[in-house]
Design a protein around this motif. Structure first.
Motif, mmCIF file in Angstrom:
data_model
loop_
_atom_site.group_PDB
_atom_site.id
_atom_site.type_symbol
_atom_site.label_atom_id
_atom_site.label_comp_id
_atom_site.label_asym_id
_atom_site.label_seq_id
_atom_site.Cartn_x
_atom_site.Cartn_y
_atom_site.Cartn_z
ATOM 1 N N UNK A 61 0.639 -1.127 0.439
ATOM 2 C CA UNK A 61 -0.305 -0.102 0.245
ATOM 3 C C UNK A 61 0.831 1.291 -0.244
ATOM 4 N N UNK A 62 1.936 1.174 0.316
ATOM 5 C CA UNK A 62 3.282 2.087 0.398
ATOM 6 C C UNK A 62 4.284 2.321 -0.468
ATOM 7 N N UNK A 63 3.906 1.736 -1.699
ATOM 8 C CA UNK A 63 4.821 1.531 -2.472
ATOM 9 C C UNK A 63 5.676 0.646 -2.830
ATOM 10 N N UNK A 64 5.719 -0.836 -2.085
ATOM 11 C CA UNK A 64 6.598 -1.321 -2.158
ATOM 12 C C UNK A 64 8.132 -0.918 -1.577
ATOM 13 N N UNK A 65 8.834 -1.669 -2.459
ATOM 14 C CA UNK A 65 10.483 -1.445 -2.794
ATOM 15 C C UNK A 65 10.766 0.517 -3.279
ATOM 16 N N UNK A 66 11.474 0.656 -2.658
ATOM 17 C CA UNK A 66 12.441 2.290 -2.672
ATOM 18 C C UNK A 66 13.476 1.991 -3.896
ATOM 19 N N UNK A 67 13.503 2.806 -4.968
ATOM 20 C CA UNK A 67 14.896 2.414 -5.789
ATOM 21 C C UNK A 67 15.619 3.288 -5.223
ATOM 22 N N UNK A 118 16.473 5.854 -9.992
ATOM 23 C CA UNK A 118 16.440 7.225 -10.299
ATOM 24 C C UNK A 118 16.215 8.206 -11.369
ATOM 25 N N UNK A 119 17.858 8.206 -11.055
ATOM 26 C CA UNK A 119 18.807 9.270 -12.043
ATOM 27 C C UNK A 119 18.454 7.782 -13.299
ATOM 28 N N UNK A 120 18.594 7.385 -13.837
ATOM 29 C CA UNK A 120 18.563 6.655 -14.947
ATOM 30 C C UNK A 120 16.828 7.125 -15.562
ATOM 31 N N UNK A 121 15.838 6.917 -14.732
ATOM 32 C CA UNK A 121 14.634 6.676 -15.733
ATOM 33 C C UNK A 121 14.760 8.575 -15.793
ATOM 34 N N UNK A 122 15.231 9.849 -14.311
ATOM 35 C CA UNK A 122 15.287 10.739 -14.973
ATOM 36 C C UNK A 122 15.516 11.382 -15.919
ATOM 37 N N UNK A 123 16.420 10.602 -16.483
ATOM 38 C CA UNK A 123 17.528 10.864 -17.807
ATOM 39 C C UNK A 123 17.022 10.548 -19.322
ATOM 40 N N UNK A 124 15.977 10.090 -18.839
ATOM 41 C CA UNK A 124 15.293 9.217 -20.511
ATOM 42 C C UNK A 124 13.926 9.881 -20.418
ATOM 43 N N UNK A 149 13.758 -7.489 -5.324
ATOM 44 C CA UNK A 149 15.093 -7.247 -6.078
ATOM 45 C C UNK A 149 15.512 -6.340 -6.332
ATOM 46 N N UNK A 150 14.015 -4.904 -5.447
ATOM 47 C CA UNK A 150 14.431 -3.623 -5.427
ATOM 48 C C UNK A 150 14.323 -2.756 -6.287
ATOM 49 N N UNK A 196 27.976 -7.420 -5.806
ATOM 50 C CA UNK A 196 27.208 -7.545 -5.034
ATOM 51 C C UNK A 196 27.609 -7.070 -3.284
ATOM 52 N N UNK A 197 29.517 -7.137 -2.830
ATOM 53 C CA UNK A 197 29.562 -6.526 -2.491
ATOM 54 C C UNK A 197 29.401 -5.274 -1.311
ATOM 55 N N UNK A 198 28.852 -4.326 -2.452
ATOM 56 C CA UNK A 198 28.065 -2.995 -2.217
ATOM 57 C C UNK A 198 26.776 -2.982 -2.573
ATOM 58 N N UNK A 199 26.068 -4.299 -2.930
ATOM 59 C CA UNK A 199 24.757 -4.367 -2.761
ATOM 60 C C UNK A 199 24.100 -3.768 -2.000
ATOM 61 N N UNK A 200 24.305 -3.669 -0.770
ATOM 62 C CA UNK A 200 23.483 -3.716 0.502
ATOM 63 C C UNK A 200 23.382 -2.451 0.738
ATOM 64 N N UNK A 201 24.530 -1.882 0.454
ATOM 65 C CA UNK A 201 25.037 0.217 0.806
ATOM 66 C C UNK A 201 24.187 0.720 -0.270
ATOM 67 N N UNK A 202 23.807 -0.171 -1.588
ATOM 68 C CA UNK A 202 23.759 1.258 -2.720
ATOM 69 C C UNK A 202 21.785 0.941 -2.944
ATOM 70 N N UNK A 203 21.638 -0.904 -2.785
ATOM 71 C CA UNK A 203 19.935 -0.964 -2.875
ATOM 72 C C UNK A 203 19.103 -0.652 -1.693
#
Length: 462
Positions: free
Chosen positions: A85-91, A96-102, A288-289, A335-342
């Motif tokens: 109900x609150x939008x599931x995964x945060x991008x 977000x930058x990739x969406x804004x670019x196109x 998947x996020x 994957x080593x930085x996945x938890x930091x970035x996702x």
């Protein structure tokens, strides 16, 4: 004494004032005139009067409410990380930058820049999905329900599909697997029982009209006790013995083993394919996020059949979500930085001690804001992943527990919850044991949360 409504100013007179002119400048003349007329009508109904500026001020309030975005950012303090109900995964920021670019300019959505010919939109994510799942091919649609519909309609139209009774799930919004199968144009064949289904049950159900075998990953529940389900590898072998494809709907889906970060194991598409599945479906906006989408990976010949179905065009992704999905998939290459970035993985792996520290930092400000109205305490609690993923596995967390002073009545706690939802950025928690619990696992902007407590207005008798 009845107000003299003849003293109400005419629309033209109101529009000449500075306040109304500001409305025209901001919203346009059409909306400003409509708002002024509505304000005058409301005053007549209420038998009240106002001067030109008073009418314009009422009109401004109405326009501000009307023109405010219907979707608003919120604080998700429910304890459910992937809250449907609150939008599931945060991008992720990269997505977000990739969406804004196109989104604000033309893109090569379906254009091959190298040879100047028409391209295929799925090519933007196909290579990454193949690499991350080990599949021969992949396609994407607008959500996982659409992926299942497309799969069934393409491969089983007018034919029978055996599914275990223990997997005929219903998820939020009365979404039921049997209904989806009927809409896809295939015939459900129920096999086994709710708690126990054997390979022989599937064997007995296979006939001339059978199109495929299918497994559906349970969502939002778990069957425990005297149970049995058929291992995927055995189902796949049975399907292939009869020359049938085997599909596995993973539901939530995840591209890496969550046990690496101390989380419970969730089946991955790669594991499902290695177990013999010919097609695997899963969501993009859960574990998947990424953005809302449904992903199908598997055999190239079967994916080609899905892509030739006219439904694929009706269910395809737009350029913004494709860009966000591609950016999200790229994060999995490191994957080593996945938890930091996702964000999804970052919130799921947030240490309980860190959340406890947040709770104690917020406690003084919350106590001041609720003085005389409610009592606030820091308590240990449990968060859940949400969106059907790992429904019985809970994560240790901490919350601010708010109890209305002198009572635990249902009405009092509902008023507390309503007051927090009425803040400029609504705060949504959960009601439990007569208290409003604000689980802080998903709170990362402490400053913004504290700043708006000055706007907290408690109704009388809270």
């Amino acid at each position: 004494m009845t107000a003299d409504l003849s003293r109400l100013p005419a629309v033209d007179r109101v529009l000449k004032g500075a306040t109304a002119q500001a409305l025209v400048e901001r919203y346009g003349r059409t909306l400003a005139v409509e708002a002024v007329r509505t304000a005058l009508a409301d005053l007549r109904t209420a038998k009240a009067v106002a001067d030109e500026d008073g009418v314009a001020t009422l009109a401004a309030d109405k326009l501000a409410a009307r023109m405010a975005p219907s979707q608003r950012p919120m604080f998700n303090l429910t304890g459910t990380v992937l809250h449907t109900n609150l939008g599931r995964a945060l991008l992720a920021e990269a997505a977000i930058a990739a969406m804004a670019e196109v989104l604000g300019r033309p893109s090569n959505l379906e254009f091959d820049v190298a040879d100047g010919r028409r391209g295929e939109r799925d090519d933007h994510v196909r290579t990454w999905l193949r690499q991350l799942t080990g599949a021969e091919d992949a396609t994407v649609v607008n959500n996982n329900a659409a992926a299942v519909v497309l799969l069934l309609n393409s491969l089983a139209l007018g034919k029978a599909v055996p599914v275990s009774r223990g997997e005929l799930i219903e998820i939020g919004g009365a979404f039921r697997v049997p209904d989806i199968m009927a809409r896809a144009g295939c015939r459900l064949v129920e096999v086994g029982t709710t708690n126990r289904t054997h390979l022989r049950d599937f064997e007995a159900a296979i006939g001339p009209e059978t199109a495929m075998l299918m497994k559906v990953h349970p969502s939002n529940y778990a069957v425990v006790g005297f149970t049995h389900s058929v291992p995927e590898a055995e189902l796949a072998a049975l399907a292939h013995k009869h020359g049938l494809p085997f599909a596995n709907d993973l539901g939530s889906g995840q591209l890496v083993d969550l046990e690496r970060w101390g989380l419970p194991h969730e089946p991955t598409p790669r594991e499902a394919l290695q177990a013999g599945a010919d097609l695997v479906t899963f969501s993009g906006d859960k574990l998947l996020g990424g953005p809302q989408c449904g992903i199908v990976v598997g055999r190239k010949d079967l994916i080609q059949k899905l892509n030739k179905n006219p439904l694929k065009r009706a269910l395809r992704l737009d350029k913004g979500r494709l860009a966000a999905l591609e950016a999200t998939l790229r994060l999995y290459a490191d994957p080593d930085r996945l938890a930091e970035r996702l964000p999804t993985l970052r919130l799921l792996t947030r240490p309980a001690a860190e959340i406890d520290a947040v709770a104690h930092r917020l406690l003084p400000a919350m106590t001041r804001a609720l003085t005389g109205q409610a009592e606030v305490a820091v308590e240990a609690c449990r968060s859940q992943i949400g969106s059907g993923a790992l429904p019985v596995d809970l994560l240790p967390s901490h919350c601010l527990s708010i109890k209305a002073t002198g009572t635990r009545s249902g009405a009092a706690v509902e008023r507390l919850a309503a007051a927090f939802r009425a803040l400029p950025m609504p705060v949504v928690g959960r009601i439990e044991d007569g208290c409003l619990k604000l689980d802080l696992r998903c709170l990362e902007d402490e400053a913004a949360f504290i700043a708006q407590l000055a706007h907290l207005k408690m109704p009388g008798g809270a």
